[in-house]
Design a protein around this motif. Sequence first.
Motif, PDB file in Angstrom:
ATOM      1  N   PHE A  97      45.136  34.738  39.228  1.00  0.00           N
ATOM      2  CA  PHE A  97      44.632  34.209  37.972  1.00  0.00           C
ATOM      3  C   PHE A  97      45.103  35.029  36.769  1.00  0.00           C
ATOM      4  O   PHE A  97      45.399  36.216  36.891  1.00  0.00           O
ATOM      5  N   LYS A 123      44.478  46.333  38.710  1.00  0.00           N
ATOM      6  CA  LYS A 123      43.639  45.149  38.921  1.00  0.00           C
ATOM      7  C   LYS A 123      44.511  43.967  39.304  1.00  0.00           C
ATOM      8  O   LYS A 123      44.166  43.197  40.196  1.00  0.00           O
ATOM      9  N   PRO A 178      25.657  36.884  43.555  1.00  0.00           N
ATOM     10  CA  PRO A 178      26.094  38.254  43.234  1.00  0.00           C
ATOM     11  C   PRO A 178      26.472  38.431  41.771  1.00  0.00           C
ATOM     12  O   PRO A 178      26.154  39.459  41.170  1.00  0.00           O
ATOM     13  N   ARG A 192      44.819  39.824  46.970  1.00  0.00           N
ATOM     14  CA  ARG A 192      43.782  38.878  47.353  1.00  0.00           C
ATOM     15  C   ARG A 192      44.387  37.510  47.660  1.00  0.00           C
ATOM     16  O   ARG A 192      44.012  36.850  48.627  1.00  0.00           O
ATOM     17  N   ALA A 193      45.355  37.096  46.815  1.00  0.00           N
ATOM     18  CA  ALA A 193      45.974  35.794  47.044  1.00  0.00           C
ATOM     19  C   ALA A 193      46.764  35.811  48.349  1.00  0.00           C
ATOM     20  O   ALA A 193      46.702  34.873  49.141  1.00  0.00           O
ATOM     21  N   ARG A 235      30.627  48.773  32.526  1.00  0.00           N
ATOM     22  CA  ARG A 235      31.533  47.655  32.472  1.00  0.00           C
ATOM     23  C   ARG A 235      31.930  47.453  31.031  1.00  0.00           C
ATOM     24  O   ARG A 235      31.144  47.038  30.206  1.00  0.00           O
ATOM     25  N   ILE A 242      35.549  30.933  36.033  1.00  0.00           N
ATOM     26  CA  ILE A 242      36.733  31.457  36.722  1.00  0.00           C
ATOM     27  C   ILE A 242      36.375  32.001  38.106  1.00  0.00           C
ATOM     28  O   ILE A 242      37.137  31.855  39.049  1.00  0.00           O
ATOM     29  N   TYR A 243      35.158  32.573  38.254  1.00  0.00           N
ATOM     30  CA  TYR A 243      34.758  33.059  39.573  1.00  0.00           C
ATOM     31  C   TYR A 243      34.587  31.888  40.541  1.00  0.00           C
ATOM     32  O   TYR A 243      34.946  31.974  41.710  1.00  0.00           O
ATOM     33  N   VAL A 290      37.926  30.753  41.663  1.00  0.00           N
ATOM     34  CA  VAL A 290      38.437  31.576  42.760  1.00  0.00           C
ATOM     35  C   VAL A 290      37.894  31.030  44.078  1.00  0.00           C
ATOM     36  O   VAL A 290      38.622  30.884  45.059  1.00  0.00           O
ATOM     37  N   ARG A 295      43.362  35.600  33.628  1.00  0.00           N
ATOM     38  CA  ARG A 295      42.345  36.597  33.316  1.00  0.00           C
ATOM     39  C   ARG A 295      41.980  37.246  34.643  1.00  0.00           C
ATOM     40  O   ARG A 295      41.986  36.614  35.674  1.00  0.00           O
ATOM     41  N   MET A 330      46.192  31.454  44.551  1.00  0.00           N
ATOM     42  CA  MET A 330      46.412  31.596  43.115  1.00  0.00           C
ATOM     43  C   MET A 330      46.122  33.016  42.655  1.00  0.00           C
ATOM     44  O   MET A 330      45.165  33.640  43.091  1.00  0.00           O
ATOM     45  N   MET A 348      39.738  27.935  45.054  1.00  0.00           N
ATOM     46  CA  MET A 348      41.059  28.247  45.600  1.00  0.00           C
ATOM     47  C   MET A 348      40.962  28.700  47.051  1.00  0.00           C
ATOM     48  O   MET A 348      41.871  28.483  47.830  1.00  0.00           O
ATOM     49  N   PHE A 349      39.850  29.367  47.393  1.00  0.00           N
ATOM     50  CA  PHE A 349      39.688  29.831  48.767  1.00  0.00           C
ATOM     51  C   PHE A 349      38.922  28.828  49.614  1.00  0.00           C
ATOM     52  O   PHE A 349      38.378  29.178  50.665  1.00  0.00           O
ATOM     53  N   TRP A 354      28.277  48.513  40.228  1.00  0.00           N
ATOM     54  CA  TRP A 354      29.353  48.077  39.330  1.00  0.00           C
ATOM     55  C   TRP A 354      28.861  47.829  37.908  1.00  0.00           C
ATOM     56  O   TRP A 354      29.641  47.724  36.992  1.00  0.00           O
ATOM     57  N   ALA A 367      40.361  37.754  37.400  1.00  0.00           N
ATOM     58  CA  ALA A 367      39.186  37.140  37.993  1.00  0.00           C
ATOM     59  C   ALA A 367      38.743  37.889  39.235  1.00  0.00           C
ATOM     60  O   ALA A 367      38.403  37.295  40.242  1.00  0.00           O
ATOM     61  N   LEU A 368      38.763  39.209  39.194  1.00  0.00           N
ATOM     62  CA  LEU A 368      38.259  39.976  40.327  1.00  0.00           C
ATOM     63  C   LEU A 368      36.747  39.977  40.269  1.00  0.00           C
ATOM     64  O   LEU A 368      36.159  40.025  39.195  1.00  0.00           O
ATOM     65  N   MET A 369      36.108  39.952  41.437  1.00  0.00           N
ATOM     66  CA  MET A 369      34.655  40.000  41.468  1.00  0.00           C
ATOM     67  C   MET A 369      34.215  41.425  41.149  1.00  0.00           C
ATOM     68  O   MET A 369      34.510  42.339  41.921  1.00  0.00           O
ATOM     69  N   PRO A 370      33.542  41.629  40.023  1.00  0.00           N
ATOM     70  CA  PRO A 370      33.191  43.005  39.642  1.00  0.00           C
ATOM     71  C   PRO A 370      32.204  43.638  40.617  1.00  0.00           C
ATOM     72  O   PRO A 370      32.072  44.859  40.639  1.00  0.00           O
ATOM     73  N   TRP A 371      31.519  42.821  41.405  1.00  0.00           N
ATOM     74  CA  TRP A 371      30.519  43.385  42.314  1.00  0.00           C
ATOM     75  C   TRP A 371      31.120  43.725  43.675  1.00  0.00           C
ATOM     76  O   TRP A 371      30.404  44.134  44.569  1.00  0.00           O
TER      77      TRP A 371
END
Lengths: 280, 255, 270
Positions: B88, B146, C187, B153-154, C268, C165-166, C169, B90, B86, C172-173, C264, B92-96
């Motif tokens: 997404f 982004k 994290p 990633r998908a 932000r 949403i995280y 994700v 919004r 998927m 989904m994985f 990070w 939904a990338l991991m900011p870290w």
Amino acid sequence: MAQNTKTRSNQNNERIALIQKQRKRTQVQNTMLAASGILGFILIWQIAAVSGLVNSRYIAKPLEIVNLFIVKLTDPNPDGAVLGVNVMSSLAVSLSGFGLAVLIGVPLGLFMGWYRGFDSFMRPIFEIIRPIPPVSWIPLTIVWLGIGLKAKAIIVFFAAFVPCLINSYTGIKQTSEVLINVAKTCGASNFTIFRKVGIPSAMTLTFAGIKVAIGNAWATLVAAEMLAASSGLGYMILMGRQFGRVDLVILGIVVIGAIGLVISKLIDMLENKVLGWKKL
Amino acid sequence: MPMDKKKVKLRLENISQSYVVNNEVRDAVSNVSIDVYDNEFLVILGPGHCGKSVLLNIIGGLEKPVEGNKYIDGVKFTGSDKRIGMVFQRLALMPWKTVMGNVEFGPRLAGVDKATRRKIAQKYIDLVGLKGFEKAYPHQLSGGMKQRVGIARAYANSPEILLMDEPFGQLDAQTRIVMEEEIQRIWQQEKRTIIFVTNNIEEAVYLGDRIILLSKCPARVKQIYEINLPRPRNTMDPEFLRIRREVSENTDLAL
Amino acid sequence: MSRVKTAAMSSSERKAYYLNRLYMILPVISVLLLLLLWTTASLNSDFPSPVETWNRLIELFERPIKNKTIIGHTLASLTRVFLALAFNWTFGIAFGILIGWNKKCRALFTPLFNAFRAVPPLAWIPLITMWFGIGEFPKALTVIIGSIAAVVVNTQAGLSNVQQIYLDVGTMFNANVRQKLFQIAIPSALDAIFAGVRTSTSAAWMVVLAAEMLGAKSGVGFLITRGMDSMDMPLVLMSMAVIGIVGAMLAVVTQFAERLICPWTRKRSN
């Protein structure tokens, strides 16, 4: 067709009922868990005291604390004051220190956040005072003001002052540029904008600061009373320690904690009332 | 691939979804059945808040439908499945995590060893045109970049079916056009079955092999369009404009 | 020189230029005023002047108290602080993760923890000294009690507010629960956890001071009480200054560590 819709609405009703039942069940479960947490703690305490695992010099049974609470309502021994007097004395100190901190800290923060010149003048002084823990002012205040209400109130003031100032400062700094521009195009003067736009937008954060401040005030009070006082709850605990009365110490801790909880609940209620517009 | 040799990749059968809100049952998706063909670019088009995302979440296994069945290659499945990926809505990338960290996230969870998953991730980072940005953090990237990371990633989890939930909805108009061309290029280079949700009619006609038009709430299949224009499509082509108008006139207006 | 620079400016630019200069000078004026005030206050009383305070610091190097110079006492306090923090940053964070992630554990422990938290850390000192005397362990324990709440509360908040949403994700994985906790939830809560680490550090520094003032044979808090008991006011002021400086340095160090560990969070926008 009519029958079809009817069964469907029946199904829906069943589904709603099921969800409500589930919600209620988790609620009951959570309450039970919360209660068992507290009860479990008291039980362990009781077992430790009764079984003799811990020397009775070091621990008192939960019921003894309740008993002492009732006795202490009328008995001034051994620290020289009944519980009510101690509580009132502590409240007087912390509330006067806290009140002073709000009265000085909040306006100072608002002005510093709005007027740059004032900010650059006051900022260094504040940054010098800020990292010094309130407790370390105790010797100075004793020299200057003795060990009365004023000395203790000043120490509490130092503890409550910092969050008041920082939060109102940050709050007014975050005033939306758009709102300021709207006010400017309406021809408002800088001071009017400060009053009508800046201060209201800073209120949420200021309130959060006041909440932290009253917590700090109550926490620091204990230190002030242990180091420089002849009455109050902190003093009562200290006397309990000196007379080897562990029950008195525990009672003092419980009363201080309970009052702290009540105060924070009161502030929460006040916040809900004053900042009701925040919740849509 | 000739269109008559179509093989059904994903089949949705009588999918319905409803929620209990304030002691009332609200229908979101009503009795939707769709066949998605292998390596097809399928666009699901519908007005705002009509249950498009809900449908996608059901396919992806993020939500459980009240009724209905899902099949991949004719075999029934429930919940999430690693053959489905998927992108997404919004970001939904991991900011870290860095770009590399985000793209290799799927293989990493699957327990792929470091060297292999680096190689996989690098391949897709190159594919989406982000070579040189592997060590950047999401907050250092523009909106379009982004979204490229999201696509990479998908892809990196090597899914057979890719779900895209209004991936370009929050981009500005220019970036959006670029990204529409890009997703088409990427898909043509690495064919997958794509189910792309949007509320933008032009985007739908530009990208889709087929468009499934949904009604407003609760979502039902209203109409299916086949678009046989050659790619890349010209948005000023009279045939393109005719289809666009036809779809447009048939679309429910959302409040 | 400045006239040459300002000559080419418009009147509003010139005004801004002079205002900016004023804003740069004002802090210097205010600090000087503070020093002046301090000095005048010390002239006609036994209150020590800045010079006397400085001299007291030098004297402490020549004649250590209890065999320790100011560095020794500062290190003694810092050791207590870091012993306590090491415990808090492991056990406190672990406990915060437990009650932030598991709803049942949260329901079980939250009321108990809130009751514990309502008691000011310093109020435990008499009880702790009754139980364990005035050695190193009771002091470390006091500091633990005084600074663990910040870590637990922030960690718990960070973990219970992980954006759905995280986690989606992760679904989904095909992530399992453990992967969701360790690869996603923790994290994403790191910045909240770090806020707790920062608060706990400054709280620990404050509590160690109070603990030392109530009975110790070393540490900066002890120096203050010593100064008060022997009417050595320069020693009191000098200790306060050192405490302030060390406290500020601790804040800078934790902030630096945060930037190093969570790069990070630096900027932000959303």
